[in-house]
Design a protein around this motif. Structure first.
Motif, PDB file in Angstrom:
ATOM      1  N   GLU A 113       0.817  -1.213   0.000  1.00 15.61           N
ATOM      2  CA  GLU A 113       0.000   0.000   0.000  1.00 15.61           C
ATOM      3  C   GLU A 113       0.859   1.276   0.000  1.00 15.61           C
ATOM      4  O   GLU A 113       0.674   2.147  -0.836  1.00 15.61           O
ATOM      5  CB  GLU A 113      -0.910   0.016   1.245  1.00 15.61           C
ATOM      6  N   ARG A 125       1.646   4.085  -3.318  1.00 20.43           N
ATOM      7  CA  ARG A 125       1.067   5.425  -3.216  1.00 20.43           C
ATOM      8  C   ARG A 125       2.144   6.506  -3.293  1.00 20.43           C
ATOM      9  O   ARG A 125       1.975   7.529  -3.960  1.00 20.43           O
ATOM     10  CB  ARG A 125       0.280   5.563  -1.906  1.00 20.43           C
ATOM     11  N   GLY A 161      -5.626  -1.972   3.341  1.00 18.91           N
ATOM     12  CA  GLY A 161      -6.442  -0.776   3.258  1.00 18.91           C
ATOM     13  C   GLY A 161      -7.329  -0.636   4.482  1.00 18.91           C
ATOM     14  O   GLY A 161      -7.160  -1.337   5.482  1.00 18.91           O
ATOM     15  N   PRO A 162      -8.321   0.258   4.402  1.00 15.35           N
ATOM     16  CA  PRO A 162      -9.219   0.460   5.553  1.00 15.35           C
ATOM     17  C   PRO A 162      -9.924  -0.824   5.949  1.00 15.35           C
ATOM     18  O   PRO A 162     -10.250  -1.661   5.106  1.00 15.35           O
ATOM     19  CB  PRO A 162     -10.218   1.501   5.029  1.00 15.35           C
ATOM     20  N   ALA A 189     -12.687  -3.146   3.990  1.00  9.26           N
ATOM     21  CA  ALA A 189     -12.575  -3.021   2.538  1.00  9.26           C
ATOM     22  C   ALA A 189     -12.273  -4.346   1.862  1.00  9.26           C
ATOM     23  O   ALA A 189     -12.446  -4.477   0.647  1.00  9.26           O
ATOM     24  CB  ALA A 189     -11.485  -2.004   2.186  1.00  9.26           C
ATOM     25  N   ASP A 190     -11.816  -5.345   2.628  1.00 10.68           N
ATOM     26  CA  ASP A 190     -11.462  -6.643   2.053  1.00 10.68           C
ATOM     27  C   ASP A 190     -12.636  -7.605   2.153  1.00 10.68           C
ATOM     28  O   ASP A 190     -13.152  -7.879   3.244  1.00 10.68           O
ATOM     29  CB  ASP A 190     -10.246  -7.245   2.789  1.00 10.68           C
ATOM     30  N   ASN A 214       2.386   9.230   3.783  1.00  6.91           N
ATOM     31  CA  ASN A 214       1.303   8.341   3.377  1.00  6.91           C
ATOM     32  C   ASN A 214       1.057   7.214   4.359  1.00  6.91           C
ATOM     33  O   ASN A 214       0.319   6.280   4.057  1.00  6.91           O
ATOM     34  CB  ASN A 214       1.596   7.735   1.995  1.00  6.91           C
TER      35      ASN A 214
END
Length: 294
Positions: free
Chosen positions: A104, A108, A248-249, A252-253, A293
């Protein structure tokens, strides 16, 4: 073998055509240069110069050896420069990253960097920390993002500075009912654990946490990367402690649920680079992007 001072003396006399001018150029006395020259001629068993009324001229053997001596000095200067400068040019970024940050954070940061530097060439080496530090020492990359366990070993040419930290989560199959709050490490006793293979910095981090808690660490499934960890959990093969920063948040998966895991310290990640060597400006911008990030 001639030393650097002897080679510098030979080249200076040859290019200036005079012992006096060579002494001025090197900020040395004429007798000291004369002694160096005689020692060099003795070592090479050859006469390098002929004296004449206006100075000194190369012998045929001296003329043959001069470009080799200049090339040797040029090579030594290049080594000295490389020892104190980044190896990659301004249009190239050569980095190493483990799987956690590579999922991630690194993409980014690179995407943001490339928007301002569309011609930038990126080389990414992925692997466990030991592989990345080996690549760094060998000049294959200019920086590495690794699980930080110490400040590195300046004697080995590597320095590691803090970069960011990540809490630890646990992945659970979505079909399993779990509390909405964080899960205590002790609740993992007797569960099937999916984890990374030995050699991973995060794997060692987990082993130490289980040991401190008095829990056995006996993984049921060992895989090579966090993408496979997630896939195996989604398939119902076990649960998995993971660095939260790799995903990710929460929510979300599909196929898995995520909860914070209590009892395992946050994971510290560090920036490894060659000791005493500043990062190139483009590499410094990348590192700043990683920090922002997180």
């Amino acid at each position: 073998m001639p030393d650097v001072a002897a080679l510098e003396t030979f080249v200076a006399i040859a290019r200036s055509g005079s012992l006096m001018r060579a002494a001025d150029r090197l900020h040395r006395t004429q007798p000291s240069l004369s002694a160096r020259l005689h020692a060099l001629e003795d070592a090479w068993a050859t006469k390098l110069f002929r004296r004449h009324a206006r100075g000194m001229a190369l012998t045929p053997e001296g003329a043959r050896l001069l470009p080799l001596a200049e090339a040797a000095l040029s090579g030594l200067e290049a080594v000295a420069r490389a020892a104190g400068e980044p190896l990659a040019g301004g249009d190239e970024l050569r980095i190493g990253s483990g799987d956690a940050l590579g999922r991630e954070i690194v993409p980014r940061a690179l995407a943001k960097l490339l928007r301002g530097e569309p011609a930038l060439s990126v080389r990414l080496v992925e692997g466990p920390g030991s592989r990345l530090l080996e690549a760094l020492r060998g000049g294959e990359i200019d920086l590495a993002l690794v699980v930080q366990r110490d400040a590195g070993d300046p004697a080995s040419g590597i320095a590691i500075e803090p970069l960011l930290v990540s809490p630890v989560d646990v992945l659970v199959p979505a079909s399993e009912r779990i509390p909405a709050a964080a899960i205590e490490l002790t609740r993992l006793r007797g569960r099937r654990i999916v984890t990374l293979q030995p050699g991973s910095g995060f794997r060692r981090h987990l082993e130490e946490a289980f040991l401190r808690a008095g829990l056995p660490f006996r993984p049921s499934v060992e895989v090579g990367n966090l993408s496979l960890v997630r896939r195996f959990v989604a398939a119902g093969l076990g649960i998995a402690p993971v660095p939260a920063i790799a995903f990710g948040p929460a929510g979300a998966d599909r196929g898995i649920s995520r909860r914070r895991l209590r009892g395992v310290p946050d994971v510290s990640y560090g920036l490894a680079r060659r000791a005493g060597v500043p990062l190139a400006p483009i590499a410094s911008r990348f590192v700043e992007g990683v920090r922002r990030n997180k």
